[in-house]
Design a protein around this motif. Structure first.
Motif, PDB file in Angstrom:
ATOM      1  N   MET A  72       0.845  -1.194   0.000  1.00 46.94           N
ATOM      2  CA  MET A  72       0.000   0.000   0.000  1.00 46.94           C
ATOM      3  C   MET A  72       0.882   1.247   0.000  1.00 46.94           C
ATOM      4  N   PHE A  73       0.263   2.354  -0.345  1.00 45.11           N
ATOM      5  CA  PHE A  73       1.001   3.614  -0.446  1.00 45.11           C
ATOM      6  C   PHE A  73       0.172   4.718   0.212  1.00 45.11           C
ATOM      7  N   VAL A  74       0.762   5.324   1.217  1.00 49.23           N
ATOM      8  CA  VAL A  74       0.102   6.402   1.948  1.00 49.23           C
ATOM      9  C   VAL A  74       0.767   7.710   1.543  1.00 49.23           C
ATOM     10  N   ILE A  75      -0.032   8.647   1.084  1.00 46.48           N
ATOM     11  CA  ILE A  75       0.503   9.975   0.773  1.00 46.48           C
ATOM     12  C   ILE A  75       0.000  10.959   1.810  1.00 46.48           C
ATOM     13  N   THR A  76       0.951  11.620   2.448  1.00 49.75           N
ATOM     14  CA  THR A  76       0.643  12.696   3.378  1.00 49.75           C
ATOM     15  C   THR A  76       1.199  13.981   2.776  1.00 49.75           C
ATOM     16  N   ALA A  77       0.355  14.972   2.631  1.00 48.31           N
ATOM     17  CA  ALA A  77       0.771  16.254   2.049  1.00 48.31           C
ATOM     18  C   ALA A  77       0.429  17.384   3.009  1.00 48.31           C
ATOM     19  N   ASP A  78       1.413  18.219   3.272  1.00 44.44           N
ATOM     20  CA  ASP A  78       1.239  19.336   4.198  1.00 44.44           C
ATOM     21  C   ASP A  78       1.416  20.643   3.428  1.00 44.44           C
ATOM     22  N   GLN A  79       0.475  21.547   3.603  1.00 46.74           N
ATOM     23  CA  GLN A  79       0.543  22.811   2.865  1.00 46.74           C
ATOM     24  C   GLN A  79       1.747  23.626   3.308  1.00 46.74           C
ATOM     25  N   ARG A  80       2.411  24.236   2.344  1.00 51.84           N
ATOM     26  CA  ARG A  80       3.573  25.067   2.610  1.00 51.84           C
ATOM     27  C   ARG A  80       3.142  26.520   2.809  1.00 51.84           C
ATOM     28  N   ALA A  81       3.730  27.185   3.781  1.00 51.06           N
ATOM     29  CA  ALA A  81       3.520  28.619   4.020  1.00 51.06           C
ATOM     30  C   ALA A  81       2.039  28.985   4.134  1.00 51.06           C
ATOM     31  N   SER A  82       1.280  28.166   4.846  1.00 54.26           N
ATOM     32  CA  SER A  82      -0.157  28.424   4.944  1.00 54.26           C
ATOM     33  C   SER A  82      -0.471  29.701   5.713  1.00 54.26           C
ATOM     34  N   THR A  83       0.389  30.074   6.673  1.00 52.34           N
ATOM     35  CA  THR A  83       0.124  31.296   7.423  1.00 52.34           C
ATOM     36  C   THR A  83       0.277  32.537   6.555  1.00 52.34           C
ATOM     37  N   ARG A  84       1.065  32.402   5.486  1.00 48.48           N
ATOM     38  CA  ARG A  84       1.303  33.553   4.600  1.00 48.48           C
ATOM     39  C   ARG A  84       0.332  33.569   3.417  1.00 48.48           C
ATOM     40  N   THR A  85      -0.011  32.402   2.904  1.00 50.08           N
ATOM     41  CA  THR A  85      -0.818  32.327   1.678  1.00 50.08           C
ATOM     42  C   THR A  85      -2.272  31.962   1.930  1.00 50.08           C
ATOM     43  N   GLY A  86      -2.604  31.578   3.159  1.00 48.49           N
ATOM     44  CA  GLY A  86      -3.962  31.148   3.448  1.00 48.49           C
ATOM     45  C   GLY A  86      -4.116  29.655   3.216  1.00 48.49           C
TER      46      GLY A  86
ATOM     47  N   ALA B  93      -0.545   5.216  -9.138  1.00 49.47           N
ATOM     48  CA  ALA B  93      -1.450   6.247  -8.616  1.00 49.47           C
ATOM     49  C   ALA B  93      -0.698   7.174  -7.660  1.00 49.47           C
ATOM     50  N   ALA B  94       0.177   6.593  -6.827  1.00 48.67           N
ATOM     51  CA  ALA B  94       0.960   7.402  -5.887  1.00 48.67           C
ATOM     52  C   ALA B  94       1.866   8.375  -6.635  1.00 48.67           C
ATOM     53  N   LEU B  95       2.522   7.893  -7.678  1.00 47.87           N
ATOM     54  CA  LEU B  95       3.385   8.774  -8.464  1.00 47.87           C
ATOM     55  C   LEU B  95       2.583   9.888  -9.111  1.00 47.87           C
ATOM     56  N   ASP B  96       1.463   9.547  -9.721  1.00 47.56           N
ATOM     57  CA  ASP B  96       0.685  10.548 -10.439  1.00 47.56           C
ATOM     58  C   ASP B  96       0.160  11.617  -9.488  1.00 47.56           C
ATOM     59  N   LEU B  97      -0.276  11.205  -8.299  1.00 53.95           N
ATOM     60  CA  LEU B  97      -0.775  12.200  -7.346  1.00 53.95           C
ATOM     61  C   LEU B  97       0.366  13.074  -6.837  1.00 53.95           C
ATOM     62  N   ALA B  98       1.518  12.473  -6.582  1.00 54.92           N
ATOM     63  CA  ALA B  98       2.664  13.262  -6.115  1.00 54.92           C
ATOM     64  C   ALA B  98       3.042  14.324  -7.139  1.00 54.92           C
TER      65      ALA B  98
ATOM     66  N   TRP C 192       2.608  22.272  -1.739  1.00 51.85           N
ATOM     67  CA  TRP C 192       2.568  21.149  -0.816  1.00 51.85           C
ATOM     68  C   TRP C 192       3.922  20.475  -0.637  1.00 51.85           C
ATOM     69  N   SER C 193       4.191  20.078   0.607  1.00 51.96           N
ATOM     70  CA  SER C 193       5.272  19.137   0.889  1.00 51.96           C
ATOM     71  C   SER C 193       4.638  17.754   0.876  1.00 51.96           C
ATOM     72  N   VAL C 194       5.224  16.839   0.121  1.00 49.00           N
ATOM     73  CA  VAL C 194       4.581  15.553  -0.145  1.00 49.00           C
ATOM     74  C   VAL C 194       5.456  14.399   0.340  1.00 49.00           C
ATOM     75  N   GLY C 195       4.864  13.529   1.146  1.00 46.82           N
ATOM     76  CA  GLY C 195       5.552  12.325   1.588  1.00 46.82           C
ATOM     77  C   GLY C 195       4.807  11.098   1.132  1.00 46.82           C
ATOM     78  N   ILE C 196       5.515  10.157   0.510  1.00 52.01           N
ATOM     79  CA  ILE C 196       4.934   8.881   0.101  1.00 52.01           C
ATOM     80  C   ILE C 196       5.490   7.802   1.018  1.00 52.01           C
ATOM     81  N   GLY C 197       4.617   7.118   1.724  1.00 58.20           N
ATOM     82  CA  GLY C 197       5.014   5.986   2.545  1.00 58.20           C
ATOM     83  C   GLY C 197       4.619   4.703   1.853  1.00 58.20           C
TER      84      GLY C 197
END
Length: 201
Positions: free
Chosen positions: A1-15, A57-62, A71-76
């Motif tokens: 399986m492949f878990v993608i976790t993505a965290d928004q970058r600079a959200s305090t500045r860009t919303g 699918a993991a590659l295409d979403l990344a 986004w900062s993107v991590g694939i597990g």
């Protein structure tokens, strides 16, 4: 399986962009529905997570997230506890731990592109990260004109059909294909997919 976790970058500045991301990904989610084990959801703050059953699918979403540039993107890659929970937030397993490790590394300024793969096979994960960061660099530098052609070709159009749709010459399409490195991306994708898959073995 492949878990993608993505965290928004600079959200305090860009919303916050989580709602906009969810909306923009509707076509992607429909296209890859068969590869989605657990749907995309907000986990905490400006972070989203999804569980996928295929490396392609993991590659295409990344790469789709890399195109967004927010986004900062991590694939597990690896095993998940079965049966899966009702959502990613209540599921667990090594792939989730790897995704957390990957996204935290992706946030570091030392990473040339904020996309990282982690898994039980460290050598394969490092190789996957290197190839994926190269592909993400191509995607992030592609011009609007390059994306016009890339999106049409990805939808199944020929270069001649793309030229007709865009009202430009076939030669101009060929030039955009070359400048956008569309052929190079296509040839490198299977390599990245194999490496992402191997990272979880």
């Amino acid at each position: 399986m492949f878990v993608i976790t993505a965290d928004q970058r600079a959200s305090t500045r860009t919303g916050e962009h989580v709602a906009a991301l969810t909306e923009s990904l509707r076509p992607w989610l429909a296209t890859w529905a068969s590869g989605i084990a657990l749907p995309l959801e907000r986990t905490v703050g400006d972070e989203v997570q999804i569980v996928l059953s295929s490396a392609d699918a993991a590659l295409d979403l990344a790469l789709t997230l890399a195109r967004e540039r927010n986004w900062s993107v991590g694939i597990g890659a690896g095993r998940v506890e079965q049966p899966l929970g009702e959502s990613a937030r209540v599921s667990s397993g090594p792939a989730f731990v790897a995704a957390r490790r990957a996204v935290e590394r992706a946030k570091l300024k030392s990473e040339p592109v904020p996309v990282v793969v982690a898994g039980g096979h460290e050598d394969a994960a490092e190789a996957a990260t290197a190839v994926l960061q190269l592909l993400a660099s191509v995607v992030r530098r592609r011009s609007v004109e390059g994306w016009e052609v890339a999106d049409l070709l990805a939808a199944g159009a020929t270069q001649r059909e793309a030229a007709a749709r865009l009202g430009i010459s076939a030669q101009a399409v060929s030039q955009r294909v070359a400048s956008a490195m569309i052929g190079e991306e296509r040839r490198a994708r299977p390599v990245a997919i194999r490496l992402i898959d191997a990272a979880g073995r």
